[in-house]
Motif scaffolding. Sequence first.
Motif, PDB file in Angstrom:
ATOM      1  N   GLY A   2      34.519  37.254  26.946  1.00 37.02           N
ATOM      2  CA  GLY A   2      35.424  37.754  27.919  1.00 37.02           C
ATOM      3  C   GLY A   2      37.523  37.434  27.543  1.00 37.02           C
ATOM      4  O   GLY A   2      37.291  37.984  25.989  1.00 37.02           O
ATOM      5  N   SER A   3      38.137  38.205  28.443  1.00 31.18           N
ATOM      6  CA  SER A   3      39.928  38.390  28.292  1.00 31.18           C
ATOM      7  C   SER A   3      40.761  37.380  28.489  1.00 31.18           C
ATOM      8  O   SER A   3      40.125  36.900  29.630  1.00 31.18           O
ATOM      9  N   SER A  69      41.460  44.760  31.820  1.00 35.14           N
ATOM     10  CA  SER A  69      39.751  44.190  32.651  1.00 35.14           C
ATOM     11  C   SER A  69      40.015  44.942  33.700  1.00 35.14           C
ATOM     12  O   SER A  69      40.095  44.272  34.734  1.00 35.14           O
ATOM     13  N   ASP A  71      37.901  46.013  35.461  1.00 37.02           N
ATOM     14  CA  ASP A  71      35.975  45.266  36.174  1.00 37.02           C
ATOM     15  C   ASP A  71      36.147  43.556  36.456  1.00 37.02           C
ATOM     16  O   ASP A  71      35.770  43.796  37.144  1.00 37.02           O
ATOM     17  N   GLU A  72      36.760  43.188  36.111  1.00 37.83           N
ATOM     18  CA  GLU A  72      36.310  41.845  35.805  1.00 37.83           C
ATOM     19  C   GLU A  72      38.034  40.641  36.234  1.00 37.83           C
ATOM     20  O   GLU A  72      38.759  41.074  35.541  1.00 37.83           O
ATOM     21  N   PRO A  73      37.725  39.936  36.407  1.00 44.05           N
ATOM     22  CA  PRO A  73      39.005  38.575  36.424  1.00 44.05           C
ATOM     23  C   PRO A  73      39.057  38.081  34.903  1.00 44.05           C
ATOM     24  O   PRO A  73      37.788  38.221  34.194  1.00 44.05           O
ATOM     25  N   VAL A  74      39.813  37.894  34.700  1.00 42.89           N
ATOM     26  CA  VAL A  74      40.602  37.809  33.483  1.00 42.89           C
ATOM     27  C   VAL A  74      40.747  35.705  32.942  1.00 42.89           C
ATOM     28  O   VAL A  74      41.399  35.531  33.789  1.00 42.89           O
ATOM     29  N   GLU A  95      41.453  36.908  43.114  1.00 46.42           N
ATOM     30  CA  GLU A  95      40.457  36.919  42.633  1.00 46.42           C
ATOM     31  C   GLU A  95      40.459  37.778  41.094  1.00 46.42           C
ATOM     32  O   GLU A  95      39.421  38.263  40.598  1.00 46.42           O
ATOM     33  N   ARG A  96      42.100  37.627  40.610  1.00 46.55           N
ATOM     34  CA  ARG A  96      42.312  38.342  39.632  1.00 46.55           C
ATOM     35  C   ARG A  96      41.949  37.312  38.167  1.00 46.55           C
ATOM     36  O   ARG A  96      42.090  37.518  36.646  1.00 46.55           O
ATOM     37  N   SER A  98      40.057  34.137  36.467  1.00 48.12           N
ATOM     38  CA  SER A  98      38.828  33.081  36.546  1.00 48.12           C
ATOM     39  C   SER A  98      38.848  31.697  35.666  1.00 48.12           C
ATOM     40  O   SER A  98      38.530  30.412  35.963  1.00 48.12           O
TER      41      SER A  98
END
Length: 240
Positions: A2-3, A69, A71-74, A95-96, A98
Amino acid sequence: MGSVLLVHGWGGAFSTTWQRSGFTALLTDAGKHVIGVDLLGHGEAPKPHDPELYTDLTERVFDAIDAESPDEPVEAVGFSLGALTLLRAAIARPERFSRIVFAGIGQNVIERDHAGATRIVEGLEQVIAAEDSHTAPDLDEMDQIARLFVQYAQQPGNDIRALAAVIRQPATGDFEPVDLATITCPVLVVVGDLDFAHPGDKLASLFPAGRCETLKNVDHFATPEAFGFFDATLEFLDAF
């Protein structure tokens, strides 16, 4: 894995706060993709002197997230002003994110010290006036916190007029518990016991999945370089 977005504090930058300390290297070694951002008025970002332009510091945060990023939360780590900016960003678009580490903030979020901010601005303006008149400012007239901020603002590469404008930005309102409760991802509050923002446990309790880590014998500006901060943050991000 992940980021991880890293957001520096007032008077700092991605390079001086996160890269110089080796923190970015630790994250990269753990397989994390690091997303760096310089807030408006700092680092490589534009440095306007109009306080009105600093009303929403989250714009550059979201630009960085959406670019790297989409498409994915960071996961995100913010220190001081960066933590406050992340706080507003997570309230606006939870929602952005995690997982979030808020470092160098705590009781100052719940009980805002507006008088303290005024003293800091007065100290900065004293230095600016001294520069304009080619005289030396009298730092002894300032209280300890204002003097520390002034000294931090005078680091190489900083624009003290831009930094004063950041603090003088129009009021965006205090944080309400109901807003903090919308940040449902895991949250870690990290604050030194010598920090003016200490304690952080009450702030942590306002997040549904929040907890606090208190660093012993660590003041505000030392936080992002403290080994205790490294350990707590890397463990929280599962980066060991």
